[in-house]
Design a protein around this motif. Sequence first.
Motif, short mmCIF file in Angstrom:
data_model
loop_
_atom_site.label_atom_id
_atom_site.label_comp_id
_atom_site.label_asym_id
_atom_site.label_seq_id
_atom_site.Cartn_x
_atom_site.Cartn_y
_atom_site.Cartn_z
N VAL A 188 -51.95 -1.91 123.36
CA VAL A 188 -53.28 -2.46 123.11
C VAL A 188 -53.14 -3.96 122.87
N PRO A 189 -53.40 -4.79 123.88
CA PRO A 189 -53.25 -6.24 123.71
C PRO A 189 -54.08 -6.81 122.56
N GLU A 190 -55.17 -6.14 122.20
CA GLU A 190 -56.05 -6.62 121.12
C GLU A 190 -55.54 -6.26 119.73
N ALA A 191 -54.36 -5.63 119.64
CA ALA A 191 -53.80 -5.25 118.33
C ALA A 191 -53.74 -6.47 117.42
N SER A 192 -54.10 -6.27 116.16
CA SER A 192 -54.20 -7.41 115.24
C SER A 192 -53.26 -7.23 114.05
N PRO A 193 -52.85 -8.32 113.41
CA PRO A 193 -51.98 -8.23 112.23
C PRO A 193 -52.73 -7.60 111.06
N ILE A 194 -52.00 -6.84 110.26
CA ILE A 194 -52.56 -6.23 109.05
C ILE A 194 -52.25 -7.18 107.89
N PRO A 195 -53.26 -7.73 107.22
CA PRO A 195 -52.99 -8.73 106.16
C PRO A 195 -52.16 -8.18 105.00
N GLN A 196 -52.46 -6.95 104.56
CA GLN A 196 -51.75 -6.39 103.41
C GLN A 196 -51.69 -4.88 103.51
N ALA B 207 -53.42 1.66 110.97
CA ALA B 207 -52.68 1.49 112.23
C ALA B 207 -52.50 2.83 112.94
N VAL B 208 -52.20 2.71 114.22
CA VAL B 208 -51.89 3.88 115.05
C VAL B 208 -50.55 3.60 115.72
N THR B 209 -49.61 4.51 115.58
CA THR B 209 -48.29 4.29 116.17
C THR B 209 -47.91 5.43 117.10
N LEU B 210 -46.90 5.17 117.91
CA LEU B 210 -46.44 6.14 118.92
C LEU B 210 -44.93 6.24 118.88
N ILE B 211 -44.42 7.45 118.91
CA ILE B 211 -42.97 7.67 119.08
C ILE B 211 -42.76 8.38 120.40
N ASN B 212 -41.95 7.76 121.27
CA ASN B 212 -41.57 8.46 122.50
C ASN B 212 -40.11 8.88 122.41
N LYS B 213 -39.59 9.39 123.48
CA LYS B 213 -38.22 9.91 123.53
C LYS B 213 -37.99 10.99 122.46
N VAL B 214 -38.96 11.87 122.37
CA VAL B 214 -38.84 13.02 121.46
C VAL B 214 -38.99 14.30 122.28
N ASP C 211 -53.24 6.71 126.34
CA ASP C 211 -54.70 6.86 126.24
C ASP C 211 -55.10 7.28 124.82
N ALA C 212 -54.27 8.11 124.20
CA ALA C 212 -54.57 8.57 122.84
C ALA C 212 -54.53 7.40 121.86
N VAL C 213 -53.50 6.56 121.97
CA VAL C 213 -53.39 5.40 121.08
C VAL C 213 -54.58 4.47 121.27
N ARG C 214 -54.93 4.18 122.50
CA ARG C 214 -56.05 3.27 122.78
C ARG C 214 -57.36 3.85 122.28
N THR C 215 -57.54 5.15 122.46
CA THR C 215 -58.77 5.81 122.01
C THR C 215 -58.93 5.68 120.50
N LEU C 216 -57.86 5.96 119.76
CA LEU C 216 -57.92 5.92 118.30
C LEU C 216 -58.03 4.50 117.77
N HIS C 217 -57.35 3.59 118.41
CA HIS C 217 -57.43 2.18 117.99
C HIS C 217 -58.87 1.68 118.10
N LYS C 218 -59.53 2.09 119.17
CA LYS C 218 -60.94 1.71 119.36
C LYS C 218 -61.86 2.46 118.41
N GLU C 219 -61.59 3.74 118.20
CA GLU C 219 -62.44 4.59 117.36
C GLU C 219 -62.50 4.06 115.93
N PHE C 220 -61.36 3.59 115.42
CA PHE C 220 -61.33 3.09 114.04
C PHE C 220 -61.48 1.57 113.95
N GLU C 221 -61.89 0.96 115.07
CA GLU C 221 -62.24 -0.47 115.13
C GLU C 221 -61.13 -1.35 114.53
N LEU C 222 -59.92 -1.13 115.03
CA LEU C 222 -58.77 -1.88 114.51
C LEU C 222 -58.54 -3.21 115.21
#
Length: 464
Positions: free
Chosen positions: A245-253, A313-320, A451-462
């Motif tokens: 998600v190119p629009e990912a933003s820093p979390i201040p705290q 935040a929303v994170t992803l683990i691959n290679k599982v 698609d799941a990460v992008r959907t949730l990132h948008k859903e929670f307006e991150l």
Amino acid sequence: MRIVMKFGGTSVENGEKIRHVAELVRQYYIDGNELVAVTSALGGVTDGLLSTAKEVSKNGKVTQVKEFITDLSKKHYDAINVAIDDDTIRSECIEVIDSRVDELEKALIGICYLGELTNRSIDYISSYGERLAAPIVSGSIRSLGTLSKAFTGGEAGIVTDSNYGDAKPLEDSYSQVHEILCPLLKDYISVVTGFIAHDKQNIITTLGRGGSDFSASIIGASIGADEIWLWKEVHGILTTDPKIVPEASPIPQISYIEAMELSYFGAKVLHPRTIEPAIRHKIPVRVKNTFEPDFPGTLIVAEQQQTQDVVKAVTLINKVALINICGAGMVGTIGTAARVFSVLANAGVNIIMISQGSSEANMSLVINEDHLEAAVAAVRSEFTTNVVGDVAYDRDVCVIAVVGAGMDGIPGVAGKVFNSLGKASINIIMISQGSSQHNISFVVSSEEAIDAVRTLHKEFELEK
């Protein structure tokens, strides 16, 4: 303020960047702060050391060692010439580098003749990345007119057990580091190698994954730092992977627990173990961008900050891989789960996620993909009776985690997560949520993960 500043490989990749780091550290020192700098190896050096050691242990080619040493020396000479503009300091630094490169060359040639590479040898070889970098960083600071001393982790007082490759610091480390570094804080900027230490026999050890951050955290706790700053190439801890998600933003705290959840579930900014000493001593950790130092970054603190943003935040683990253990004989059979976990532990398999239905007829586990064959073989060999009917597995999966302390006690978060995924036609294979309610994690197919990460990132307006 008393600050420990750790610089990663991208921050000290070459001479230009080392000079930038030296100027950055010196400015904070001039502004009245007491500082200790922790440095990683120059960019690509540790990987080169390890790959060369592994190759020559098999092929025995001394000529390959000679070529590698020539290239390694040139890389560090180039860095010295750019990072240090004082001839006397430059000569002193070159002398140290030459001595250490000579030691390294002898060790690699020894590996050629021995034809073997032990964990102890790997620690010794891999330590040279940081041991070559620290004198250059320190020399660059000195060339700017500020006093500085370079230390290896062991010289600074960090002593560990002898578990080569993943050594654990001993409690003596904290008092020893305090005694060695604190007297220098007023007049010097100490530069300490990250990642490496030594055991009680003065044999070099390494601290494993995230070792340089771990070194910084140990030193911060030892000297009573006000904050520990981890300088990286990003603006801090982001709401998700910006490659997804190119629009990912820093979390201040965020809180320590949130940071650990994020790190465990795929965020690569820091490793959970690395901030344990900071957590224990309640020292705030700040993640900052080396090349945009005015940006505040992410502050990691003890207190969980309740905000209107229940999800951070929303994170992803691959290679599982997913293993599903099922069978009617499991229902009501005492000790089945214990046997599964025990046999997997004995096989060296780390379990990432667990889910079991109340019927007890099946148990689902997520593990690292690299451990799949060993895990399946271990479980099948353990249950040769009719207790377990089948051990199925699926490599084509990813884990998604939704993390945030604000989720604790707030109804409807899980409903919002799964409703949004349902609307996006994303199928959930497995779900797990701890009683802490700091994260909801679940498994989806690999092709639906992004698609799941992008959907949730948008859903929670991150994306803010």
